[in-house]
Design an enzyme around this catalytic site. Structure first.
Site, PDB file in Angstrom:
ATOM      1  N   CYS A   2      36.563   0.965 -15.949  1.00  0.00           N
ATOM      2  CA  CYS A   2      37.013  -0.413 -15.743  1.00  0.00           C
ATOM      3  C   CYS A   2      38.535  -0.500 -15.847  1.00  0.00           C
ATOM      4  O   CYS A   2      39.164   0.197 -16.631  1.00  0.00           O
ATOM      5  CB  CYS A   2      36.413  -1.396 -16.732  1.00  0.00           C
ATOM      6  SG  CYS A   2      34.640  -1.455 -16.687  1.00  0.00           S
ATOM      7  N   ARG A  27      39.687   3.729 -11.899  1.00  0.00           N
ATOM      8  CA  ARG A  27      39.025   3.593 -13.202  1.00  0.00           C
ATOM      9  C   ARG A  27      37.612   3.037 -13.085  1.00  0.00           C
ATOM     10  O   ARG A  27      36.836   3.059 -14.049  1.00  0.00           O
ATOM     11  CB  ARG A  27      39.839   2.672 -14.102  1.00  0.00           C
ATOM     12  CG  ARG A  27      41.265   3.126 -14.317  1.00  0.00           C
ATOM     13  CD  ARG A  27      41.983   2.134 -15.174  1.00  0.00           C
ATOM     14  NE  ARG A  27      41.461   2.140 -16.515  1.00  0.00           N
ATOM     15  CZ  ARG A  27      41.924   2.880 -17.504  1.00  0.00           C
ATOM     16  NH1 ARG A  27      42.940   3.664 -17.304  1.00  0.00           N
ATOM     17  NH2 ARG A  27      41.381   2.829 -18.691  1.00  0.00           N
ATOM     18  N   TRP A  74      33.190  -0.472 -13.800  1.00  0.00           N
ATOM     19  CA  TRP A  74      32.285   0.674 -13.797  1.00  0.00           C
ATOM     20  C   TRP A  74      31.151   0.237 -14.702  1.00  0.00           C
ATOM     21  O   TRP A  74      31.322   0.084 -15.903  1.00  0.00           O
ATOM     22  CB  TRP A  74      32.995   1.908 -14.363  1.00  0.00           C
ATOM     23  CG  TRP A  74      32.158   3.144 -14.289  1.00  0.00           C
ATOM     24  CD1 TRP A  74      32.057   4.015 -13.238  1.00  0.00           C
ATOM     25  CD2 TRP A  74      31.299   3.665 -15.323  1.00  0.00           C
ATOM     26  NE1 TRP A  74      31.191   5.029 -13.551  1.00  0.00           N
ATOM     27  CE2 TRP A  74      30.716   4.846 -14.813  1.00  0.00           C
ATOM     28  CE3 TRP A  74      30.962   3.250 -16.601  1.00  0.00           C
ATOM     29  CZ2 TRP A  74      29.814   5.603 -15.551  1.00  0.00           C
ATOM     30  CZ3 TRP A  74      30.067   4.011 -17.343  1.00  0.00           C
ATOM     31  CH2 TRP A  74      29.501   5.181 -16.817  1.00  0.00           C
ATOM     32  N   ASN A  98      37.168  -3.985 -20.752  1.00  0.00           N
ATOM     33  CA  ASN A  98      36.893  -2.570 -20.516  1.00  0.00           C
ATOM     34  C   ASN A  98      36.346  -2.011 -21.811  1.00  0.00           C
ATOM     35  O   ASN A  98      36.996  -2.115 -22.846  1.00  0.00           O
ATOM     36  CB  ASN A  98      38.203  -1.863 -20.116  1.00  0.00           C
ATOM     37  CG  ASN A  98      38.078  -0.356 -20.120  1.00  0.00           C
ATOM     38  OD1 ASN A  98      36.976   0.179 -20.027  1.00  0.00           O
ATOM     39  ND2 ASN A  98      39.202   0.323 -20.243  1.00  0.00           N
ATOM     40  N   GLY A  99      35.140  -1.446 -21.778  1.00  0.00           N
ATOM     41  CA  GLY A  99      34.549  -0.897 -22.997  1.00  0.00           C
ATOM     42  C   GLY A  99      33.104  -1.336 -23.121  1.00  0.00           C
ATOM     43  O   GLY A  99      32.481  -1.747 -22.145  1.00  0.00           O
ATOM     44  N   GLU A 478      33.293  25.221 -13.391  1.00  0.00           N
ATOM     45  CA  GLU A 478      34.217  24.222 -12.843  1.00  0.00           C
ATOM     46  C   GLU A 478      33.993  24.047 -11.332  1.00  0.00           C
ATOM     47  O   GLU A 478      33.991  22.926 -10.820  1.00  0.00           O
ATOM     48  CB  GLU A 478      35.665  24.659 -13.152  1.00  0.00           C
ATOM     49  CG  GLU A 478      36.757  23.775 -12.589  1.00  0.00           C
ATOM     50  CD  GLU A 478      36.731  22.325 -13.063  1.00  0.00           C
ATOM     51  OE1 GLU A 478      35.940  21.987 -13.949  1.00  0.00           O
ATOM     52  OE2 GLU A 478      37.485  21.519 -12.499  1.00  0.00           O
ATOM     53  N   LYS A 482      32.878  20.542  -9.543  1.00  0.00           N
ATOM     54  CA  LYS A 482      33.651  19.905  -8.464  1.00  0.00           C
ATOM     55  C   LYS A 482      32.739  19.607  -7.266  1.00  0.00           C
ATOM     56  O   LYS A 482      32.821  18.542  -6.674  1.00  0.00           O
ATOM     57  CB  LYS A 482      34.796  20.821  -7.978  1.00  0.00           C
ATOM     58  CG  LYS A 482      35.973  20.988  -8.902  1.00  0.00           C
ATOM     59  CD  LYS A 482      36.885  19.798  -9.003  1.00  0.00           C
ATOM     60  CE  LYS A 482      36.542  18.957 -10.191  1.00  0.00           C
ATOM     61  NZ  LYS A 482      37.238  19.220 -11.422  1.00  0.00           N
ATOM     62  N   GLU A 485      30.333  16.650  -8.100  1.00  0.00           N
ATOM     63  CA  GLU A 485      30.899  15.300  -8.188  1.00  0.00           C
ATOM     64  C   GLU A 485      31.484  14.812  -6.871  1.00  0.00           C
ATOM     65  O   GLU A 485      31.519  13.607  -6.634  1.00  0.00           O
ATOM     66  CB  GLU A 485      31.895  15.168  -9.349  1.00  0.00           C
ATOM     67  CG  GLU A 485      33.213  15.848  -9.217  1.00  0.00           C
ATOM     68  CD  GLU A 485      34.148  15.545 -10.411  1.00  0.00           C
ATOM     69  OE1 GLU A 485      34.958  16.419 -10.709  1.00  0.00           O
ATOM     70  OE2 GLU A 485      34.064  14.453 -11.011  1.00  0.00           O
ATOM     71  N   HIS A 501      17.513  36.268 -15.846  1.00  0.00           N
ATOM     72  CA  HIS A 501      16.747  35.672 -16.957  1.00  0.00           C
ATOM     73  C   HIS A 501      16.153  34.327 -16.552  1.00  0.00           C
ATOM     74  O   HIS A 501      15.795  33.529 -17.403  1.00  0.00           O
ATOM     75  CB  HIS A 501      17.634  35.537 -18.194  1.00  0.00           C
ATOM     76  CG  HIS A 501      18.151  36.866 -18.659  1.00  0.00           C
ATOM     77  ND1 HIS A 501      17.343  37.802 -19.269  1.00  0.00           N
ATOM     78  CD2 HIS A 501      19.372  37.448 -18.539  1.00  0.00           C
ATOM     79  CE1 HIS A 501      18.046  38.895 -19.517  1.00  0.00           C
ATOM     80  NE2 HIS A 501      19.287  38.704 -19.078  1.00  0.00           N
ATOM     81  N   LYS A 601      37.592   7.610 -13.451  1.00  0.00           N
ATOM     82  CA  LYS A 601      38.558   8.611 -13.891  1.00  0.00           C
ATOM     83  C   LYS A 601      38.601   8.766 -15.409  1.00  0.00           C
ATOM     84  O   LYS A 601      38.589   9.860 -15.930  1.00  0.00           O
ATOM     85  CB  LYS A 601      39.945   8.209 -13.360  1.00  0.00           C
ATOM     86  CG  LYS A 601      41.054   9.176 -13.699  1.00  0.00           C
ATOM     87  CD  LYS A 601      40.899  10.448 -12.920  1.00  0.00           C
ATOM     88  CE  LYS A 601      41.955  11.467 -13.240  1.00  0.00           C
ATOM     89  NZ  LYS A 601      41.543  12.815 -12.801  1.00  0.00           N
TER      90      LYS A 601
HETATM   91  O1  M6R Z   1      40.569  12.567 -19.211  1.00  0.00           O
HETATM   92  P1  M6R Z   1      39.752  13.726 -19.669  1.00  0.00           P
HETATM   93  O2  M6R Z   1      40.344  15.036 -19.342  1.00  0.00           O
HETATM   94  O3  M6R Z   1      39.388  13.622 -21.126  1.00  0.00           O
HETATM   95  O4  M6R Z   1      38.392  13.601 -18.862  1.00  0.00           O
HETATM   96  C1  M6R Z   1      37.318  14.443 -19.143  1.00  0.00           C
HETATM   97  C2  M6R Z   1      36.286  14.401 -18.041  1.00  0.00           C
HETATM   98  O5  M6R Z   1      35.778  13.104 -17.916  1.00  0.00           O
HETATM   99  C3  M6R Z   1      36.851  14.834 -16.683  1.00  0.00           C
HETATM  100  O6  M6R Z   1      37.418  16.101 -16.745  1.00  0.00           O
HETATM  101  C4  M6R Z   1      35.734  14.826 -15.619  1.00  0.00           C
HETATM  102  O7  M6R Z   1      34.805  15.805 -15.908  1.00  0.00           O
HETATM  103  C5  M6R Z   1      36.328  15.018 -14.225  1.00  0.00           C
HETATM  104  N1  M6R Z   1      35.840  13.986 -13.357  1.00  0.00           N
HETATM  105  C6  M6R Z   1      35.978  16.300 -13.600  1.00  0.00           C
HETATM  106  O8  M6R Z   1      36.565  16.459 -12.353  1.00  0.00           O
END
Ligand code: M6R
Length: 606
Positions: A2, A27, A74, A98-99, A478, A482, A485, A501, A601
């Site tokens: 948010c 956000r 969000w 926000n929260g 990682e 990527k 998402e 396994h 984000k």
């Molecule tokens: O702001 P932060 O680095 O604490 O965020 C952590 C995760 O939310 C962030 O890395 C998230 O996994 C990304 N969307 C990955 O691309």
């Protein structure tokens, strides 16, 4: 999660609120709304979906007003819809939030008993009615103090009042909030990025504080109402100028920026003249440290995972890593001679912040590896190690991941040298190698053309796997994250040695599998694991590094070779093709690359 904006001015505010909401969209982007005050009436426009849709609706209403608040959502409580979009209003006030208000159900029942009628399924609406209720018998300031006390959970709030055209309120607990100072007008925003088109003068509310914002003045208070003074900060030129430039997507730009962000970060920490790593203000005696605990979420957690290998390789510390949302609820045995490192791009991730607070409560040594140096995590940690990669807007973290790894790598070298675990010669040679990294990253970016074609195949896959050993295992995780998402393709990252396994059962004819196998100590073993998946029909994309020896394997579908560098630095390079792979897969599907579905984000809720 948010985004909030508020403007109090003597000019009309709606178009500027919309512009700032566009900046805040990273956000949260499932619904948006705005409320302005016009001659004692609060006028609201809200819609499901993006700010563009809101802008169209606003143009139909000719929304006037020189005080207003706006929000991008969000969803937490209540599905994304027009009715659940913020602001939420009572007959007296309008609120953006926000929260999460954790006790909203109890508060709602109490308010309903008093006759308040709720329109939405959100937790936020209780705040509007609660403020209205307290205002009946209290001054504005006392109302805010009492309402904030009643709320459990996390919040950043913006509130405007029907009968007060000279002020608005901002308040925070947990979620971040900034104010901006303008000429005869002032602003409220979730971050400086939303405010930078209007001002370069910013202050941040500390946790638990609230503020009364007027056109010519902003007053700050602690939660008990005691006034506090605030430092006004000037945004840097870089912060003011950050935008997409000629790129269509922030993510694309942020991937391409990596050679220069690597260079900038190295320049901040490496003294090239003396060939050493400077970490100033390190408040503890490094040689007295016995253990290090690295904590983060998502991509930041993956950087901790890579760092575990470096720290174990180079130092004599006991190294553990933890996902923040798990760490904060475990019965952790805190140890005085341990260093707790919190890794976060935003510095606002709720779980990482809570884990830091837990360590602070237990009087532990804390260090923050963050991008946003004004963030809550940075402010509360004993030591801050910025990653210096500039604002990251794309929801998928890219340059921040490399920045986090870089700072953690340099920290590992610094500790290992100070602990006399490596010789001066080795230390200097590792630093020299580090100075080559930016250029190798630049070369890796040029492998682009191949990935465009490969991305088309991954985009259509039902599922795929990413495999690696050693440093390459976290990079496999990682890469899979990527792809999930951005392209919404089911992807699993696995240690290559784990396949037989269980997960090997998933491999079927034509399944795309990424094997990350640089020519390091694990190379031959990973090659065998690769053959095992090829034998079962997998279409393998091999990511390795250049070497004088030929690749010993056959039947590889596609192959990418990054530069030859010191083994420890290869994770930086093998990450880049995986970022591009996810980018092109999402592009092929026509998805919104900077704002993947269901995500945001900065994850400021649990
Ligand atoms: O702001 P932060 O680095 O604490 O965020 C952590 C995760 O939310 C962030 O890395 C998230 O996994 C990304 N969307 C990955 O691309």
């Amino acid at each position: 999660m948010c985004g909030i904006i508020g403007i109090i001015s003597s000019k009309e505010v709606s178009s500027r609120i919309v512009n700032s909401l566009k900046k805040l969209e990273y956000r949260g982007y499932d619904s948006a709304g705005i409320a302005t005050l016009v001659e004692g009436n609060i006028n609201e426009v809200k819609c499901e979906g993006r700010v563009d849709a809101l802008e169209k609706d606003i143009s139909k209403f000719n929304l006037k007003g020189d005080i207003g608040i706006g929000h991008v959502r969000w969803a937490t409580h209540g599905k994304p819809s027009k009715i659940n979009a913020h602001p939420h209003s009572s007959e007296q006030v309008s609120v953006v939030h926000n929260g999460i208000i954790e006790n909203s159900t109890i508060l709602k029942k109490l308010l309903e008993k008093k006759g308040y009628v709720f329109k939405s399924q959100t937790d936020t609406e209780v705040i509007a009615h609660l403020v209205t209720d307290y205002l009946k018998k209290n001054s504005l300031k006392d109302t805010i103090i009492k309402v904030l006390k009643k709320l459990h959970g996390s919040f950043a709030l913006g509130i405007i009042f029907k009968d007060k055209n000279d002020l608005m309120i901002g308040a925070r607990r947990g979620s971040p909030l900034a104010v901006g100072y303008g000429p005869n007008e002032n602003y409220l925003g979730s971050d400086s990025y939303a405010l930078k088109s209007m001002t370069n003068k910013i202050s941040y509310l500390d946790d638990g504080e609230f503020c009364i914002i007027k056109r010519d003045q902003i007053e700050f208070f602690q939660s008990n109402g005691i006034k506090v003074n605030k430092k006004v900060m000037n945004l840097s030129k870089e912060e003011l100028n950050y935008d997409k430039g000629d790129y269509k997507y922030f993510m694309e730009k942020e991937i391409d920026e990596q050679p220069s962000t690597i260079k900038d970060c190295i320049n901040e920490y490496v003294d090239k003249y003396n060939n050493q790593i400077n970490i100033y203000n390190f408040p503890w005696n490094i040689s007295s440290l016995k253990a290090i605990v690295l904590i983060g979420c998502g991509t930041a957690y993956h950087s901790c995972l890579v760092a575990k290998y470096w720290l174990e390789q180079n130092t004599n510390l006991d190294v553990s890593i933890d996902i923040a949302s798990e760490f904060r609820y475990r019965k952790v045995r805190f140890k005085k001679d341990s260093l707790y490192v919190f890794v976060s791009q935003s510095g606002e991730t709720a779980d990482t912040y809570a884990a830091l607070e837990l360590c602070k409560k237990n009087k532990m040594k804390t260090c923050a590896v963050v991008n946003v140096v004004e963030s809550s995590i940075a402010r509360d940690a004993d030591l801050v190690l910025p990653i210096y990669c500039g604002q990251e807007i794309g929801v998928a973290s890219t340059k921040a991941f490399l920045g986090q790894m870089l700072v953690l790598y340099m920290l590992s070298l610094k500790i290992s040298y100070d602990q006399k675990e490596i010789t001066k010669k080795t230390y200097h040679s590792k630093i020299k190698n580090l100075l080559l990294l930016s250029n190798s990253a630049k070369k890796t970016l040029k492998l682009d053309h191949k990935l465009l074609k490969i991305g088309k195949v991954f985009a259509q896959a039902k599922g795929c796997m990413f495999l690696g050993r050693g440093y390459s295992f976290p990079i496999a995780l990682e890469g899979a994250l990527k792809l999930k998402e951005l392209a919404y393709v089911h992807a699993e990252g696995y240690p290559a040695g784990e396949m037989k396994h269980g997960p090997l059962a998933l491999i079927e004819e034509g399944m795309p599998v990424v094997v990350i196998a640089p020519r390091d100590e694990h190379y031959l073993k990973t090659m065998s694991n690769m053959q095992e998946v090829i034998a079962r029909g997998a279409k393998v994309l091999l990511i390795t590094n250049k070497n004088k020896d030929e690749i010993i394997s056959e039947n590889i579908w596609e192959q990418i070779e990054v530069d030859k560098l010191n083994d420890e630095l290869i994770p930086f390079l093998t990450t880049i093709p995986l970022q591009k792979l996810a980018f092109y897969s999402a592009l092929e599907k026509g998805y919104d690359i900077d704002k993947p579905r269901n995500l945001a984000k900065s994850v400021t809720v649990e």
